[in-house]
Write an enzyme that holds these catalytic residues in place. Structure first.
Site, PDB file in Angstrom:
ATOM      1  N   LYS A 196       0.855  -1.193   0.000  1.00 26.81           N
ATOM      2  CA  LYS A 196       0.000   0.000   0.000  1.00 26.81           C
ATOM      3  C   LYS A 196       0.884   1.234   0.000  1.00 26.81           C
ATOM      4  O   LYS A 196       1.689   1.432   0.917  1.00 26.81           O
ATOM      5  CB  LYS A 196      -0.907  -0.025   1.231  1.00 26.81           C
ATOM      6  CG  LYS A 196      -1.725   1.261   1.370  1.00 26.81           C
ATOM      7  CD  LYS A 196      -2.765   1.172   2.469  1.00 26.81           C
ATOM      8  CE  LYS A 196      -3.463   2.500   2.649  1.00 26.81           C
ATOM      9  NZ  LYS A 196      -4.517   2.452   3.655  1.00 26.81           N
ATOM     10  N   LYS A 249      -2.223  -1.623  -3.800  1.00 28.83           N
ATOM     11  CA  LYS A 249      -3.074  -0.437  -3.765  1.00 28.83           C
ATOM     12  C   LYS A 249      -2.215   0.810  -3.909  1.00 28.83           C
ATOM     13  O   LYS A 249      -1.186   0.886  -3.250  1.00 28.83           O
ATOM     14  CB  LYS A 249      -3.804  -0.420  -2.420  1.00 28.83           C
ATOM     15  CG  LYS A 249      -4.672   0.791  -2.193  1.00 28.83           C
ATOM     16  CD  LYS A 249      -5.246   0.749  -0.812  1.00 28.83           C
ATOM     17  CE  LYS A 249      -5.976   2.049  -0.559  1.00 28.83           C
ATOM     18  NZ  LYS A 249      -6.259   2.272   0.812  1.00 28.83           N
TER      19      LYS A 249
HETATM   20  C1  PBG Z   1      -7.334   3.576   5.681  1.00 27.55           C
HETATM   21  C2  PBG Z   1      -7.627   3.462   4.225  1.00 27.55           C
HETATM   22  C3  PBG Z   1      -7.429   4.419   3.215  1.00 27.55           C
HETATM   23  C4  PBG Z   1      -7.948   3.857   2.038  1.00 27.55           C
HETATM   24  C5  PBG Z   1      -8.403   2.599   2.365  1.00 27.55           C
HETATM   25  N1  PBG Z   1      -8.175   2.362   3.707  1.00 27.55           N
HETATM   26  C6  PBG Z   1      -6.902   5.796   3.280  1.00 27.55           C
HETATM   27  C7  PBG Z   1      -5.492   6.032   3.581  1.00 27.55           C
HETATM   28  O1  PBG Z   1      -4.696   5.116   3.755  1.00 27.55           O
HETATM   29  O2  PBG Z   1      -5.148   7.199   3.699  1.00 27.55           O
HETATM   30  C8  PBG Z   1      -8.007   4.546   0.703  1.00 27.55           C
HETATM   31  C9  PBG Z   1      -9.103   4.106  -0.180  1.00 27.55           C
HETATM   32  C10 PBG Z   1      -9.413   5.013  -1.303  1.00 27.55           C
HETATM   33  O3  PBG Z   1      -8.754   6.040  -1.548  1.00 27.55           O
HETATM   34  O4  PBG Z   1     -10.370   4.698  -2.012  1.00 27.55           O
HETATM   35  N2  PBG Z   1      -6.030   3.633   6.042  1.00 27.55           N
END
Ligand code: PBG
Length: 328
Positions: A196, A249
């Site tokens: 991520k 992601k």
């Molecule tokens: C929580 C989380 C996030 C997303 C999914 N889980 C935001 C982040 O990490 O700042 C992003 C999902 C999206 O942008 O659609 N940590």
């Protein structure tokens, strides 16, 4: 042998033949629909940065689930927006948290829905970071682990089918696995947000989840998109800690990472078409600059081609509807 003997266009002349030799498809059952459930909300309201996506009250969260299931989407991932936060995010583990209440509501109205929950502290901490802070204001890895594990356990006890940690703390998959096993939930799978990245494509989500960090950013724990060396390490670590499904992601800008993961891992892989990817397509389509349906489908096919088994996407119900039209 080359031109004029080789004519690749021969295979492209007939739409029946093109269909015969297509390799990649996307099916509604491969899609996971993210939903935002907001504590204390009275009525549904649109998320302005994500046209077509809503903030749902707990009492209505089964409505988008039921609607999507009619088109063949059976899996959902829930994001909670709590009305109160605390400094260590421990409120996320309450048995009456907004996510737990949402799970119970969905279970009651749509017993067949496959319910996944996002496990992360960022929407529950007053400072908006994904873990707890130490005295100097840095995200403190190890004390965050039990908080995350407790949150996952609360969701599972409320009836979640799967949990999906998205916080990027080291060791959190192992901590969650250990607690779930100890509590008798060894059969509940974990989908880990493994690779991520600290991405600005999450912009619209932060409005949706009210989870932007008050100070600083997430680059101290999410991955640097200018590095690719550590991606396979992250995936491998999560697998070793007990993850069942590994995620990359965001999606479209990270297909190189996904393709490499496909080469190296045989477990199911998921990819998240994140909020910014969704909203960019929506915005360009609203302006008439791109064809929404074609661009959305092309993006999802590209993710499948790169190796995704599952796709988390805000387009899920819409795409499922389009796919159904195409089959009829
Ligand atoms: C929580 C989380 C996030 C997303 C999914 N889980 C935001 C982040 O990490 O700042 C992003 C999902 C999206 O942008 O659609 N940590």
């Amino acid at each position: 042998m080359s031109f004029p003997v080789q004519r690749p266009r021969r295979l492209r002349q007939d739409s029946r033949l093109r269909k015969m030799i297509r390799q990649i498809s996307v099916e509604p059952q491969q899609l996971i629909y993210p939903l935002f459930v907001v504590e204390g909300l009275e009525k549904t309201r649109e998320i302005s940065a994500m046209p077509g996506q809503m903030h749902w009250p707990v009492s209505q969260i089964h409505e988008p689930v039921a609607a999507a299931m009619k088109n063949g989407v059976e899996a959902f991932i829930l994001f909670g927006v709590p009305s109160a936060k605390n400094s260590d995010g421990s409120c996320a583990a309450r048995p009456d948290s907004v996510v737990c209440e949402a799970i119970r509501n969905i279970r009651q109205h749509c017993p067949e829905a496959y319910i996944i929950t996002d496990v992360c502290l960022c929407a529950y901490t007053t400072h908006g970071h994904c873990g707890v802070l130490d005295a100097s204001g840095c995200v403190d890895n190890d004390p965050s682990l039990s908080l995350l594990a407790n949150m996952a356990l609360a969701h599972v006890k409320a009836g979640a089918d799967m949990v999906a940690p998205s916080d990027m703390m080291d060791g959190r998959v192992g901590a969650i696995r250990k607690l779930l096993d100890a509590e008798g939930f060894s059969q509940v799978p974990i989908m880990a947000y493994s690779a991520k990245y600290a991405s600005s494509f999450y912009g619209p989500f932060r409005e949706a989840a009210g989870s932007a960090p008050g100070k600083g950013d997430r680059r101290g724990y999410q991955m640097d998109f200018a590095v690719s060396r550590d991606a396979m390490t992250e995936l491998q670590l999560d697998l070793e800690e007990g993850a069942d499904i590994l995620m990359v992601k965001p999606g479209i800008a990270y297909l190189d990472i996904l393709a490499e993961a496909r080469r190296q891992f045989s477990c199911p892989l998921a990819v998240y078409q994140v909020s910014g990817e969704y909203s960019m397509i929506k915005a360009a389509a609203e302006k008439g600059w791109v064809n929404e349906r074609q661009v959305a489908l092309e993006s999802l096919i590209a993710m499948r081609r790169a190796g995704a088994d599952l796709i988390l996407t805000y387009f899920a119900p819409q795409v499922a509807g389009w796919l159904r039209e195409e089959k009829n």
